[in-house]
Write a protein that holds these residues in place. Structure first.
Motif, PDB file in Angstrom:
ATOM      1  N   UNK A 197      40.658  45.982  29.701  1.00 59.08           N
ATOM      2  CA  UNK A 197      42.123  45.342  29.436  1.00 59.08           C
ATOM      3  C   UNK A 197      42.292  45.346  27.859  1.00 59.08           C
ATOM      4  N   UNK A 198      43.800  45.153  27.623  1.00 56.26           N
ATOM      5  CA  UNK A 198      44.075  45.308  26.366  1.00 56.26           C
ATOM      6  C   UNK A 198      44.752  43.973  26.035  1.00 56.26           C
ATOM      7  N   UNK A 199      45.672  43.724  27.189  1.00 54.56           N
ATOM      8  CA  UNK A 199      46.462  42.419  27.186  1.00 54.56           C
ATOM      9  C   UNK A 199      46.405  41.783  28.392  1.00 54.56           C
ATOM     10  N   UNK A 200      46.402  40.569  28.662  1.00 56.02           N
ATOM     11  CA  UNK A 200      46.124  39.749  29.740  1.00 56.02           C
ATOM     12  C   UNK A 200      44.926  39.296  30.139  1.00 56.02           C
ATOM     13  N   UNK A 201      44.881  38.681  31.236  1.00 52.19           N
ATOM     14  CA  UNK A 201      43.726  38.098  31.776  1.00 52.19           C
ATOM     15  C   UNK A 201      43.177  38.356  33.364  1.00 52.19           C
ATOM     16  N   UNK A 202      41.923  38.670  33.560  1.00 54.41           N
ATOM     17  CA  UNK A 202      41.517  38.973  34.706  1.00 54.41           C
ATOM     18  C   UNK A 202      40.347  38.003  35.336  1.00 54.41           C
ATOM     19  N   UNK A 203      40.527  37.417  36.322  1.00 51.51           N
ATOM     20  CA  UNK A 203      39.339  36.803  37.128  1.00 51.51           C
ATOM     21  C   UNK A 203      38.543  37.531  37.904  1.00 51.51           C
ATOM     22  N   UNK A 204      37.451  37.497  37.918  1.00 49.19           N
ATOM     23  CA  UNK A 204      36.281  38.247  38.907  1.00 49.19           C
ATOM     24  C   UNK A 204      35.835  37.020  39.598  1.00 49.19           C
ATOM     25  N   UNK A 205      35.996  37.354  40.857  1.00 53.29           N
ATOM     26  CA  UNK A 205      35.719  36.156  42.215  1.00 53.29           C
ATOM     27  C   UNK A 205      34.316  36.502  42.930  1.00 53.29           C
ATOM     28  N   UNK A 206      33.838  35.780  43.433  1.00 47.79           N
ATOM     29  CA  UNK A 206      32.855  36.110  44.521  1.00 47.79           C
ATOM     30  C   UNK A 206      33.129  34.740  45.609  1.00 47.79           C
ATOM     31  N   UNK A 207      32.640  35.236  46.579  1.00 47.43           N
ATOM     32  CA  UNK A 207      32.964  34.243  47.957  1.00 47.43           C
ATOM     33  C   UNK A 207      34.183  35.195  48.556  1.00 47.43           C
ATOM     34  N   UNK A 208      34.021  34.861  50.134  1.00 50.71           N
ATOM     35  CA  UNK A 208      34.818  35.546  50.794  1.00 50.71           C
ATOM     36  C   UNK A 208      36.150  34.792  51.452  1.00 50.71           C
ATOM     37  N   UNK A 209      35.867  33.384  51.418  1.00 50.71           N
ATOM     38  CA  UNK A 209      36.891  32.673  52.197  1.00 50.71           C
ATOM     39  C   UNK A 209      37.331  31.558  51.098  1.00 50.71           C
ATOM     40  N   UNK A 210      38.505  30.899  51.173  1.00 50.20           N
ATOM     41  CA  UNK A 210      38.714  29.868  50.204  1.00 50.20           C
ATOM     42  C   UNK A 210      38.057  28.789  49.730  1.00 50.20           C
ATOM     43  N   UNK A 211      37.083  28.366  50.983  1.00 49.49           N
ATOM     44  CA  UNK A 211      36.381  27.333  50.552  1.00 49.49           C
ATOM     45  C   UNK A 211      34.861  27.562  49.907  1.00 49.49           C
ATOM     46  N   UNK A 212      34.607  29.047  49.636  1.00 46.27           N
ATOM     47  CA  UNK A 212      33.591  29.694  48.970  1.00 46.27           C
ATOM     48  C   UNK A 212      33.794  30.362  47.808  1.00 46.27           C
ATOM     49  N   UNK A 213      35.169  30.930  47.749  1.00 47.77           N
ATOM     50  CA  UNK A 213      35.430  31.502  46.467  1.00 47.77           C
ATOM     51  C   UNK A 213      35.239  30.584  45.036  1.00 47.77           C
ATOM     52  N   UNK A 214      34.887  31.460  44.112  1.00 47.19           N
ATOM     53  CA  UNK A 214      34.792  30.955  42.918  1.00 47.19           C
ATOM     54  C   UNK A 214      34.830  31.893  41.641  1.00 47.19           C
ATOM     55  N   UNK A 215      35.495  31.548  40.472  1.00 46.58           N
ATOM     56  CA  UNK A 215      35.524  32.927  39.485  1.00 46.58           C
ATOM     57  C   UNK A 215      34.111  32.826  38.917  1.00 46.58           C
ATOM     58  N   UNK A 216      33.598  34.120  38.838  1.00 45.25           N
ATOM     59  CA  UNK A 216      32.403  34.149  38.020  1.00 45.25           C
ATOM     60  C   UNK A 216      32.298  34.504  36.802  1.00 45.25           C
ATOM     61  N   UNK A 217      33.633  35.199  36.206  1.00 44.38           N
ATOM     62  CA  UNK A 217      33.883  35.770  34.925  1.00 44.38           C
ATOM     63  C   UNK A 217      35.491  35.775  34.628  1.00 44.38           C
ATOM     64  N   UNK A 218      35.756  35.492  33.607  1.00 45.87           N
ATOM     65  CA  UNK A 218      37.225  35.805  32.800  1.00 45.87           C
ATOM     66  C   UNK A 218      37.111  36.925  31.870  1.00 45.87           C
TER      67      UNK A 218
END
Length: 273
Positions: free
Chosen positions: A108-129
């Protein structure tokens, strides 16, 4: 001749009709710049600039703008530059379908990206920005060819390279591979630190930490993000995010609307981390 030039500190490059690196090139010189024939004048110019120590520039004539690329040595930049392409990042875009083979690695040069883990809405959480200090898709260098979920939170742009090309170049050029693996090691430590912090911090503290880091990576106090997106990032319910935002706003640290958050007091917000 190459050994004599190397010993005298004279830069040199290899020209070959057999690809970016000829199979007969001695192992000790495989990290040296290689240029495949035929080549464009711009490619030769880029190689010569790196050889004489001039700042390496991206194909459009500017600096890369990504910390990992800009910290590469001259020879490694020369190796990588011809295979990079600039692409736009759109808010809400998923860079790679989760679970599918990774097609590209992004810087990336500009912008912001989230890396997620977890397959469903109840278990998904960002692990890195990830911003201009990182990369997306680094698992291909560790033998993991399956894409994780990478979601663009703030629009921008990135350099990207086909994953197979990056794997091949990293195998041919040990210095390039070492540099990229060093970044991966740092990124993994940051993920572990964030996980450790998240396990003992309150929602307000976790939210403050994320806002501080996002504002820093975007170099902007205004973050165009919704409460729903923040809830997904933190892995909590939306009402919890709204309550946490109200707590920060009550201390005059931020100003929150439905689709944006303005950081009013970066130092004060950082103190809430």
């Amino acid at each position: 001749m190459c050994r004599a030039l190397r010993d005298k500190g004279v830069p040199f490059l290899f020209l070959s009709a057999g690809g970016n690196q000829h199979p007969l090139t001695p192992r000790e010189f495989r990290a040296a710049p290689h240029l495949a024939m035929p080549f464009e004048p711009s490619q030769l110019k880029s190689v010569l600039q790196t050889l004489i120590g001039a700042p390496t520039v991206a194909p459009d004539g500017t600096t890369f703008g990504n910390a990992i690329l800009d910290m590469l040595g001259p020879a490694e930049r020369c190796v990588l530059a011809p295979s990079l392409e600039r692409v736009a990042l759109r808010t809400g875009e998923r860079l790679e379908p989760p679970g599918q083979p990774t097609a590209y690695v992004y810087f990336p040069v500009e912008g912001l990206i989230s890396m997620f883990t977890g397959a469903t809405a109840g278990t998904r959480i960002e692990i890195a920005t990830v911003g201009s200090d990182g990369m997306i898709g680094q698992g291909v260098l560790l033998g993991d060819l399956t894409a994780g979920e990478a979601l663009v939170q703030a629009a921008g742009s990135a350099w990207r390279i086909a994953s197979g090309t990056l794997q091949r170049l990293a195998e041919l050029h040990p210095a390039l591979r070492h540099h990229l693996l060093a970044h991966i090691g740092l990124a993994l430590r940051q993920v572990m630190d964030a996980a450790s912090y998240g396990g003992r911090a309150t929602i307000v503290e976790r939210l403050a930490r994320w806002l501080v880091q996002a504002a820093h990576r975007l170099n902007s106090r205004r973050l165009a993000i919704t409460h729903d997106s923040l809830a997904e990032i933190l892995g909590v319910r939306r009402p919890s995010v709204t309550t946490a935002l109200q707590a920060l706003e009550g201390r005059h640290l931020i100003h929150s609307t439905r689709r944006a958050i303005v950081v009013l007091d970066p130092r004060g917000l950082a103190a809430r981390r």
